[in-house]
Design a protein around this motif. Structure first.
Motif, mmCIF file in Angstrom:
data_model
loop_
_atom_site.group_PDB
_atom_site.id
_atom_site.type_symbol
_atom_site.label_atom_id
_atom_site.label_comp_id
_atom_site.label_asym_id
_atom_site.label_seq_id
_atom_site.Cartn_x
_atom_site.Cartn_y
_atom_site.Cartn_z
ATOM 1 N N UNK A 88 22.733 -35.963 70.277
ATOM 2 C CA UNK A 88 22.261 -37.341 70.167
ATOM 3 C C UNK A 88 20.917 -37.521 70.861
ATOM 4 N N UNK A 89 20.733 -36.901 72.015
ATOM 5 C CA UNK A 89 19.432 -36.971 72.696
ATOM 6 C C UNK A 89 18.344 -36.396 71.794
ATOM 7 N N UNK A 90 18.611 -35.230 71.224
ATOM 8 C CA UNK A 90 17.623 -34.596 70.339
ATOM 9 C C UNK A 90 17.358 -35.461 69.114
ATOM 10 N N UNK A 91 18.416 -35.983 68.500
ATOM 11 C CA UNK A 91 18.256 -36.788 67.293
ATOM 12 C C UNK A 91 17.529 -38.094 67.541
ATOM 13 N N UNK A 92 17.862 -38.775 68.632
ATOM 14 C CA UNK A 92 17.194 -40.035 68.948
ATOM 15 C C UNK A 92 15.722 -39.811 69.252
ATOM 16 N N UNK A 93 15.434 -38.751 69.998
ATOM 17 C CA UNK A 93 14.044 -38.450 70.335
ATOM 18 C C UNK A 93 13.248 -38.138 69.070
ATOM 19 N N UNK A 94 13.826 -37.374 68.180
ATOM 20 C CA UNK A 94 13.152 -37.036 66.918
ATOM 21 C C UNK A 94 12.876 -38.289 66.081
ATOM 22 N N UNK A 95 13.860 -39.170 65.999
ATOM 23 C CA UNK A 95 13.689 -40.410 65.236
ATOM 24 C C UNK A 95 12.564 -41.254 65.827
ATOM 25 N N UNK A 96 12.512 -41.358 67.146
ATOM 26 C CA UNK A 96 11.452 -42.134 67.806
ATOM 27 C C UNK A 96 10.089 -41.514 67.521
ATOM 28 N N UNK A 97 10.016 -40.186 67.618
ATOM 29 C CA UNK A 97 8.748 -39.496 67.323
ATOM 30 C C UNK A 97 8.288 -39.791 65.903
ATOM 31 N N UNK A 98 9.195 -39.612 64.940
ATOM 32 C CA UNK A 98 8.831 -39.744 63.533
ATOM 33 C C UNK A 98 8.579 -41.193 63.125
ATOM 34 N N UNK A 99 9.386 -42.109 63.616
ATOM 35 C CA UNK A 99 9.305 -43.498 63.191
ATOM 36 C C UNK A 99 8.170 -44.261 63.860
ATOM 37 N N UNK A 100 7.979 -44.011 65.154
ATOM 38 C CA UNK A 100 6.992 -44.774 65.915
ATOM 39 C C UNK A 100 5.729 -43.986 66.249
ATOM 40 N N UNK A 101 5.747 -42.681 65.991
ATOM 41 C CA UNK A 101 4.583 -41.859 66.297
ATOM 42 C C UNK A 101 4.376 -41.651 67.792
ATOM 43 N N UNK A 102 5.458 -41.691 68.547
ATOM 44 C CA UNK A 102 5.388 -41.491 69.996
ATOM 45 C C UNK A 102 5.847 -40.073 70.304
ATOM 46 N N UNK A 103 5.100 -39.305 71.095
ATOM 47 C CA UNK A 103 5.533 -37.948 71.427
ATOM 48 C C UNK A 103 6.813 -37.966 72.261
ATOM 49 N N UNK A 104 7.503 -36.846 72.296
ATOM 50 C CA UNK A 104 8.790 -36.747 72.988
ATOM 51 C C UNK A 104 8.687 -36.946 74.499
ATOM 52 N N UNK A 105 7.563 -36.617 75.084
ATOM 53 C CA UNK A 105 7.438 -36.597 76.550
ATOM 54 C C UNK A 105 7.871 -37.890 77.238
ATOM 55 N N UNK A 106 7.448 -39.072 76.792
ATOM 56 C CA UNK A 106 7.848 -40.280 77.526
ATOM 57 C C UNK A 106 9.205 -40.860 77.122
ATOM 58 N N UNK A 107 9.867 -40.289 76.109
ATOM 59 C CA UNK A 107 11.138 -40.837 75.626
ATOM 60 C C UNK A 107 12.251 -40.483 76.609
ATOM 61 N N UNK A 108 13.064 -41.482 76.930
ATOM 62 C CA UNK A 108 14.201 -41.293 77.827
ATOM 63 C C UNK A 108 15.462 -41.779 77.129
ATOM 64 N N UNK A 109 16.544 -40.999 77.233
ATOM 65 C CA UNK A 109 17.848 -41.375 76.701
ATOM 66 C C UNK A 109 18.854 -41.232 77.837
ATOM 67 N N UNK A 110 19.602 -42.289 78.092
ATOM 68 C CA UNK A 110 20.587 -42.286 79.179
ATOM 69 C C UNK A 110 21.941 -42.715 78.640
ATOM 70 N N UNK A 111 22.976 -41.987 79.039
ATOM 71 C CA UNK A 111 24.337 -42.315 78.622
ATOM 72 C C UNK A 111 25.076 -43.004 79.756
ATOM 73 N N UNK A 112 25.838 -44.007 79.383
ATOM 74 C CA UNK A 112 26.712 -44.708 80.310
ATOM 75 C C UNK A 112 28.115 -44.610 79.730
ATOM 76 N N UNK A 113 28.949 -43.773 80.352
ATOM 77 C CA UNK A 113 30.319 -43.589 79.887
ATOM 78 C C UNK A 113 31.199 -44.694 80.459
#
Length: 131
Positions: A88-113
């Motif tokens: 999910x981290x990889x997929x969300x980061x890829x979607x953000x890169x492709x959809x918004x044109x933002x590189x992976x470096x500043x993207x953060x994904x955090x899980x709250x169980x």
């Protein structure tokens, strides 16, 4: 149950934001085998003046190329595997890169169980609903 809050700096088009939310929904459904009606995406747009990175306010640093995210907070009923979360981290980061044109470096994904006793639907706990 997956509820995702996506914190995004202002300035993206309605089309980009709609596409982002649809594609994020698809990633969550695929990675977690979650039914589409159970997935909630909340897009939270923030003015640049309300984001600080490394002590610098984005509005004051536009010319320096700083970016404040996006950051994704994913709230899940506890029990997802490490492999599911990694995918999910990889997929969300890829979607953000492709959809918004933002590189992976500043993207953060955090899980709250969230324990199934600490999440409710229809006036009942997830545990009492068999989740």
């Amino acid at each position: 149950m997956p509820n995702l809050n996506i914190y995004l700096v202002e300035g993206f088009s309605q089309e980009q934001k709609a596409r982002l939310m649809r594609r994020v929904t698809d990633v969550v459904a695929q990675c977690l085998a979650a039914p589409l009606p159970s997935i909630r995406i909340f897009l939270i747009e923030l003015p640049k003046a309300h984001i600080c990175v490394g002590g610098e306010i984005l509005a004051a640093q536009d010319s320096c190329g700083l970016t404040g995210g996006p950051t994704v907070h994913a709230f899940l009923i506890a029990g997802r595997s490490d492999a599911q979360k990694e995918a999910m981290i990889a997929g969300l980061t890829e979607v953000i890169e492709e959809t918004l044109g933002i590189p992976a470096e500043p993207v953060r994904v955090m899980f709250f169980d969230i324990a199934n006793t600490d999440f409710g639907m229809k006036g009942l706990t997830a545990k009492s609903l068999g989740r």
